[in-house]
Motif scaffolding. Structure first.
Motif, mmCIF file in Angstrom:
data_model
loop_
_atom_site.group_PDB
_atom_site.id
_atom_site.type_symbol
_atom_site.label_atom_id
_atom_site.label_comp_id
_atom_site.label_asym_id
_atom_site.label_seq_id
_atom_site.Cartn_x
_atom_site.Cartn_y
_atom_site.Cartn_z
ATOM 1 N N SER A 2 0.825 -1.201 0.000
ATOM 2 C CA SER A 2 0.000 0.000 0.000
ATOM 3 C C SER A 2 0.863 1.256 0.000
ATOM 4 O O SER A 2 2.063 1.214 0.275
ATOM 5 C CB SER A 2 -0.932 -0.012 1.209
ATOM 6 N N GLU A 3 0.223 2.359 -0.318
ATOM 7 C CA GLU A 3 0.936 3.635 -0.364
ATOM 8 C C GLU A 3 1.437 4.034 1.022
ATOM 9 O O GLU A 3 2.502 4.644 1.143
ATOM 10 C CB GLU A 3 0.014 4.725 -0.911
ATOM 11 N N GLU A 4 0.664 3.696 2.057
ATOM 12 C CA GLU A 4 1.075 4.043 3.412
ATOM 13 C C GLU A 4 2.345 3.312 3.826
ATOM 14 O O GLU A 4 3.227 3.892 4.458
ATOM 15 C CB GLU A 4 -0.054 3.725 4.405
ATOM 16 N N ILE A 5 2.440 2.033 3.453
ATOM 17 C CA ILE A 5 3.635 1.253 3.778
ATOM 18 C C ILE A 5 4.844 1.811 3.024
ATOM 19 O O ILE A 5 5.933 1.924 3.579
ATOM 20 C CB ILE A 5 3.417 -0.244 3.452
ATOM 21 N N GLU A 6 4.638 2.173 1.763
ATOM 22 C CA GLU A 6 5.733 2.764 0.983
ATOM 23 C C GLU A 6 6.185 4.079 1.605
ATOM 24 O O GLU A 6 7.393 4.366 1.664
ATOM 25 C CB GLU A 6 5.287 2.992 -0.464
ATOM 26 N N LYS A 7 5.219 4.860 2.081
ATOM 27 C CA LYS A 7 5.554 6.136 2.727
ATOM 28 C C LYS A 7 6.366 5.891 3.997
ATOM 29 O O LYS A 7 7.363 6.578 4.246
ATOM 30 C CB LYS A 7 4.270 6.898 3.055
ATOM 31 N N ILE A 8 5.974 4.905 4.783
ATOM 32 C CA ILE A 8 6.706 4.582 6.017
ATOM 33 C C ILE A 8 8.108 4.093 5.689
ATOM 34 O O ILE A 8 9.082 4.470 6.347
ATOM 35 C CB ILE A 8 5.922 3.549 6.862
ATOM 36 N N GLU A 9 8.255 3.265 4.653
ATOM 37 C CA GLU A 9 9.581 2.778 4.266
ATOM 38 C C GLU A 9 10.481 3.916 3.791
ATOM 39 O O GLU A 9 11.673 3.935 4.107
ATOM 40 C CB GLU A 9 9.455 1.695 3.193
ATOM 41 N N LYS A 10 9.922 4.869 3.057
ATOM 42 C CA LYS A 10 10.705 6.030 2.644
ATOM 43 C C LYS A 10 11.136 6.851 3.852
ATOM 44 O O LYS A 10 12.268 7.332 3.915
ATOM 45 C CB LYS A 10 9.901 6.905 1.675
ATOM 46 N N GLN A 11 10.220 7.003 4.814
ATOM 47 C CA GLN A 11 10.561 7.749 6.032
ATOM 48 C C GLN A 11 11.650 7.029 6.820
ATOM 49 O O GLN A 11 12.561 7.673 7.351
ATOM 50 C CB GLN A 11 9.323 7.959 6.895
ATOM 51 N N LEU A 12 11.566 5.705 6.881
ATOM 52 C CA LEU A 12 12.603 4.943 7.595
ATOM 53 C C LEU A 12 13.970 5.118 6.926
ATOM 54 O O LEU A 12 14.983 5.270 7.608
ATOM 55 C CB LEU A 12 12.226 3.461 7.668
ATOM 56 N N LEU A 93 17.774 0.754 11.282
ATOM 57 C CA LEU A 93 16.595 1.340 10.646
ATOM 58 C C LEU A 93 16.634 1.101 9.141
ATOM 59 O O LEU A 93 15.611 0.808 8.526
ATOM 60 C CB LEU A 93 16.522 2.841 10.932
ATOM 61 N N PHE A 94 17.813 1.230 8.551
ATOM 62 C CA PHE A 94 17.962 1.016 7.120
ATOM 63 C C PHE A 94 17.656 -0.436 6.749
ATOM 64 O O PHE A 94 17.049 -0.707 5.720
ATOM 65 C CB PHE A 94 19.372 1.407 6.684
ATOM 66 N N GLN A 95 18.076 -1.369 7.613
ATOM 67 C CA GLN A 95 17.857 -2.789 7.351
ATOM 68 C C GLN A 95 16.508 -3.281 7.875
ATOM 69 O O GLN A 95 16.136 -4.426 7.640
ATOM 70 C CB GLN A 95 18.957 -3.619 8.009
ATOM 71 N N LYS A 96 15.807 -2.439 8.621
ATOM 72 C CA LYS A 96 14.537 -2.798 9.266
ATOM 73 C C LYS A 96 14.722 -4.017 10.174
ATOM 74 O O LYS A 96 13.995 -5.000 10.097
ATOM 75 C CB LYS A 96 13.455 -3.034 8.234
ATOM 76 N N LYS A 97 15.702 -3.926 11.056
ATOM 77 C CA LYS A 97 15.991 -4.976 12.029
ATOM 78 C C LYS A 97 16.080 -4.355 13.417
ATOM 79 O O LYS A 97 16.276 -3.160 13.561
ATOM 80 C CB LYS A 97 17.333 -5.655 11.727
ATOM 81 N N ASN A 98 15.981 -5.185 14.429
ATOM 82 C CA ASN A 98 16.199 -4.777 15.824
ATOM 83 C C ASN A 98 15.395 -3.533 16.205
ATOM 84 O O ASN A 98 15.943 -2.510 16.583
ATOM 85 C CB ASN A 98 17.681 -4.546 16.110
ATOM 86 N N ARG A 99 14.090 -3.660 16.145
ATOM 87 C CA ARG A 99 13.208 -2.523 16.446
ATOM 88 C C ARG A 99 13.430 -1.999 17.859
ATOM 89 O O ARG A 99 13.446 -0.789 18.083
ATOM 90 C CB ARG A 99 11.752 -2.949 16.252
ATOM 91 N N LEU A 100 13.627 -2.895 18.823
ATOM 92 C CA LEU A 100 13.837 -2.470 20.204
ATOM 93 C C LEU A 100 15.113 -1.635 20.333
ATOM 94 O O LEU A 100 15.122 -0.604 21.012
ATOM 95 C CB LEU A 100 13.895 -3.681 21.139
ATOM 96 N N PHE A 101 16.192 -2.064 19.677
ATOM 97 C CA PHE A 101 17.430 -1.280 19.697
ATOM 98 C C PHE A 101 17.199 0.094 19.071
ATOM 99 O O PHE A 101 17.726 1.099 19.561
ATOM 100 C CB PHE A 101 18.550 -2.013 18.954
ATOM 101 N N CYS A 102 16.421 0.141 17.990
ATOM 102 C CA CYS A 102 16.133 1.422 17.344
ATOM 103 C C CYS A 102 15.336 2.336 18.258
ATOM 104 O O CYS A 102 15.571 3.554 18.289
ATOM 105 C CB CYS A 102 15.380 1.193 16.034
ATOM 106 N N ILE A 103 14.409 1.766 19.018
ATOM 107 C CA ILE A 103 13.635 2.566 19.974
ATOM 108 C C ILE A 103 14.556 3.117 21.058
ATOM 109 O O ILE A 103 14.490 4.305 21.412
ATOM 110 C CB ILE A 103 12.483 1.725 20.578
ATOM 111 N N ILE A 104 15.441 2.283 21.576
ATOM 112 C CA ILE A 104 16.384 2.730 22.608
ATOM 113 C C ILE A 104 17.338 3.775 22.033
ATOM 114 O O ILE A 104 17.615 4.799 22.666
ATOM 115 C CB ILE A 104 17.145 1.527 23.196
ATOM 116 N N GLY A 105 17.841 3.544 20.827
ATOM 117 C CA GLY A 105 18.727 4.511 20.183
ATOM 118 C C GLY A 105 18.039 5.845 19.927
ATOM 119 O O GLY A 105 18.644 6.907 20.093
ATOM 120 N N ALA A 106 16.764 5.798 19.544
ATOM 121 C CA ALA A 106 16.011 7.036 19.325
ATOM 122 C C ALA A 106 15.817 7.783 20.643
ATOM 123 O O ALA A 106 15.930 9.013 20.688
ATOM 124 C CB ALA A 106 14.660 6.721 18.686
ATOM 125 N N ALA A 107 15.548 7.042 21.708
ATOM 126 C CA ALA A 107 15.384 7.684 23.016
ATOM 127 C C ALA A 107 16.702 8.313 23.476
ATOM 128 O O ALA A 107 16.711 9.417 24.024
ATOM 129 C CB ALA A 107 14.890 6.662 24.031
#
Length: 149
Positions: A2-12, A93-107
């Protein structure tokens, strides 16, 4: 997809690139620490005029410089860890892996005001979106809602 998923992937991808740039600037700023330490040590070894009855400024600087080397080492270690976390957050984030690490890194990046805060908040908003979680799980399962729209 969907367009929304593509938008999220571009944002990532955009956020990941911004994390790479932010990590690069952080590593670049770490180069300033040895320069600053050298300047401080040169100031501490300067000859200052001493008035009669007053303490010698050079003798006052000596114990302070002993402590400052540990302060600069601690700042360097913290800076390297911060830059490493920022770099790996961008990579994951680029590889779309380790979401928890990305959340901690963002914090953690939110601690670096103002650019890191803006980047961290944007990342957290994207990562906590319900449509983003499946991208990190790698599941390509389709729901009925995908076909009904």
């Amino acid at each position: 997809m969907s367009e929304e998923i593509e938008k999220i992937e571009k944002q990532l991808k955009t956020i990941a690139i911004l994390y790479f740039i932010f990590a690069g600037f952080t590593f670049l700023m770490l180069l300033f620490l040895p320069l600053h330490y050298k300047m401080m040590s040169l100031v501490s070894t300067m000859e200052f005029p001493v008035r009669e009855g007053e303490p010698d400024p050079a003798k006052m600087f000596a114990p302070m410089m002993d402590v400052m080397i540990y302060m600069y080492l601690a700042m360097g270690i913290i800076g390297i860890v911060f830059a490493g976390v920022t770099l790996f957050t961008g990579l994951f984030l680029f590889q779309k892996k380790n979401r928890l690490f990305c959340i901690i890194g963002a914090a953690i990046s939110c601690l670096s005001f103002p650019l890191g805060t803006a980047l961290g908040v944007w990342t957290l908003l994207i990562l906590f979106d319900t449509k983003t979680k499946p991208l990190f799980e790698g599941s390509a399962d389709l729901n009925e809602a995908d076909f009904l729209s």
